[in-house]
Design a protein around this motif. Structure first.
Motif, PDB file in Angstrom:
ATOM      1  N   GLU A  97      13.698  -1.494 -28.283  1.00  0.00           N
ATOM      2  CA  GLU A  97      15.024  -1.632 -27.682  1.00  0.00           C
ATOM      3  C   GLU A  97      15.327  -3.117 -27.530  1.00  0.00           C
ATOM      4  N   LEU A  98      16.120  -3.642 -28.424  1.00  0.00           N
ATOM      5  CA  LEU A  98      16.439  -5.065 -28.434  1.00  0.00           C
ATOM      6  C   LEU A  98      17.375  -5.405 -27.283  1.00  0.00           C
ATOM      7  N   ASN A  99      17.081  -6.485 -26.578  1.00  0.00           N
ATOM      8  CA  ASN A  99      17.916  -7.049 -25.524  1.00  0.00           C
ATOM      9  C   ASN A  99      18.225  -6.058 -24.405  1.00  0.00           C
ATOM     10  N   LYS A 100      17.333  -5.110 -24.125  1.00  0.00           N
ATOM     11  CA  LYS A 100      17.554  -4.171 -23.025  1.00  0.00           C
ATOM     12  C   LYS A 100      17.253  -4.871 -21.714  1.00  0.00           C
ATOM     13  N   ARG A 101      18.156  -4.727 -20.757  1.00  0.00           N
ATOM     14  CA  ARG A 101      17.992  -5.316 -19.431  1.00  0.00           C
ATOM     15  C   ARG A 101      18.007  -4.183 -18.413  1.00  0.00           C
ATOM     16  N   PHE A 102      16.859  -3.936 -17.783  1.00  0.00           N
ATOM     17  CA  PHE A 102      16.734  -2.873 -16.790  1.00  0.00           C
ATOM     18  C   PHE A 102      16.582  -3.517 -15.423  1.00  0.00           C
ATOM     19  N   VAL A 103      17.369  -3.046 -14.450  1.00  0.00           N
ATOM     20  CA  VAL A 103      17.389  -3.657 -13.121  1.00  0.00           C
ATOM     21  C   VAL A 103      17.016  -2.609 -12.080  1.00  0.00           C
ATOM     22  N   ILE A 104      16.059  -2.959 -11.234  1.00  0.00           N
ATOM     23  CA  ILE A 104      15.653  -2.116 -10.110  1.00  0.00           C
ATOM     24  C   ILE A 104      16.007  -2.892  -8.842  1.00  0.00           C
ATOM     25  N   THR A 105      16.844  -2.278  -7.998  1.00  0.00           N
ATOM     26  CA  THR A 105      17.298  -2.921  -6.771  1.00  0.00           C
ATOM     27  C   THR A 105      16.792  -2.142  -5.571  1.00  0.00           C
ATOM     28  N   VAL A 106      16.201  -2.841  -4.612  1.00  0.00           N
ATOM     29  CA  VAL A 106      15.771  -2.235  -3.350  1.00  0.00           C
ATOM     30  C   VAL A 106      16.785  -2.662  -2.302  1.00  0.00           C
ATOM     31  N   ASN A 107      17.502  -1.673  -1.696  1.00  0.00           N
ATOM     32  CA  ASN A 107      18.550  -2.027  -0.741  1.00  0.00           C
ATOM     33  C   ASN A 107      18.012  -2.104   0.684  1.00  0.00           C
ATOM     34  N   ASN A 108      18.917  -2.343   1.656  1.00  0.00           N
ATOM     35  CA  ASN A 108      18.495  -2.577   3.035  1.00  0.00           C
ATOM     36  C   ASN A 108      17.950  -1.331   3.728  1.00  0.00           C
ATOM     37  N   LYS A 109      18.088  -0.162   3.135  1.00  0.00           N
ATOM     38  CA  LYS A 109      17.496   1.057   3.694  1.00  0.00           C
ATOM     39  C   LYS A 109      16.230   1.441   2.937  1.00  0.00           C
ATOM     40  N   SER A 110      15.707   0.500   2.178  1.00  0.00           N
ATOM     41  CA  SER A 110      14.505   0.690   1.348  1.00  0.00           C
ATOM     42  C   SER A 110      14.695   1.785   0.318  1.00  0.00           C
ATOM     43  N   LEU A 111      15.930   2.004  -0.113  1.00  0.00           N
ATOM     44  CA  LEU A 111      16.215   2.933  -1.187  1.00  0.00           C
ATOM     45  C   LEU A 111      16.244   2.169  -2.496  1.00  0.00           C
ATOM     46  N   VAL A 112      15.827   2.826  -3.565  1.00  0.00           N
ATOM     47  CA  VAL A 112      15.724   2.171  -4.862  1.00  0.00           C
ATOM     48  C   VAL A 112      16.866   2.640  -5.763  1.00  0.00           C
ATOM     49  N   ASP A 113      17.521   1.688  -6.403  1.00  0.00           N
ATOM     50  CA  ASP A 113      18.599   1.981  -7.344  1.00  0.00           C
ATOM     51  C   ASP A 113      18.216   1.362  -8.688  1.00  0.00           C
ATOM     52  N   CYS A 114      18.309   2.155  -9.737  1.00  0.00           N
ATOM     53  CA  CYS A 114      17.987   1.679 -11.086  1.00  0.00           C
ATOM     54  C   CYS A 114      19.242   1.649 -11.939  1.00  0.00           C
ATOM     55  N   SER A 115      19.380   0.616 -12.731  1.00  0.00           N
ATOM     56  CA  SER A 115      20.540   0.514 -13.626  1.00  0.00           C
ATOM     57  C   SER A 115      20.147  -0.218 -14.883  1.00  0.00           C
ATOM     58  N   GLN A 116      20.989  -0.045 -15.873  1.00  0.00           N
ATOM     59  CA  GLN A 116      20.732  -0.676 -17.176  1.00  0.00           C
ATOM     60  C   GLN A 116      21.912  -1.518 -17.552  1.00  0.00           C
TER      61      GLN A 116
END
Length: 116
Positions: A97-116
């Motif tokens: 997968e060329l130039n794939k950028r995967f982002v994992i964000t931990v918010n203030n309630k310690s919940l995890v959000d994943c995005s591409q």
């Protein structure tokens, strides 16, 4: 002498361009800490790689590039945050997968959000 300067400049340009092209092509995982705590241990496991991000301070991010050669699978994460362990999986990756950028964000309630 003029030809030597031109050759040296061309080689230097090619080396620098290759360096930036490598980071543009290879996929990466970014972990962003938007929580109220320092994340003291961050690991993301891929089918062919294990990415250790170390600790991530408040409102900070860390990015690691990984190999293009991967088996199909998901991003499995584990965080040590505020004295508790948060683990799970999200997203999907495949081989080359060329130039794939995967982002994992931990918010203030310690919940995890994943995005591409």
């Amino acid at each position: 002498m003029n030809l030597l300067v031109k050759i040296t400049a061309a080689i230097l340009f090619l080396v620098i361009a290759s360096y930036y092209l490598y980071f543009y092509i290879t996929p990466s995982v970014t972990v962003i800490n938007k929580s109220d705590y320092v994340i003291t241990r961050v690991n993301v496991t891929l089918p062919e790689s294990n990415l250790n991000f170390g600790s991530i301070e408040l409102e900070q991010a860390n990015t690691i590039h990984y190999s293009l050669s991967q088996h199909d699978g998901s991003y499995k994460y584990s965080f040590n945050i505020g004295g508790k362990l948060i683990a799970g999986a999200c997203g999907y990756l495949t081989n080359n997968e060329l130039n794939k950028r995967f982002v994992i964000t931990v918010n203030n309630k310690s919940l995890v959000d994943c995005s591409q």
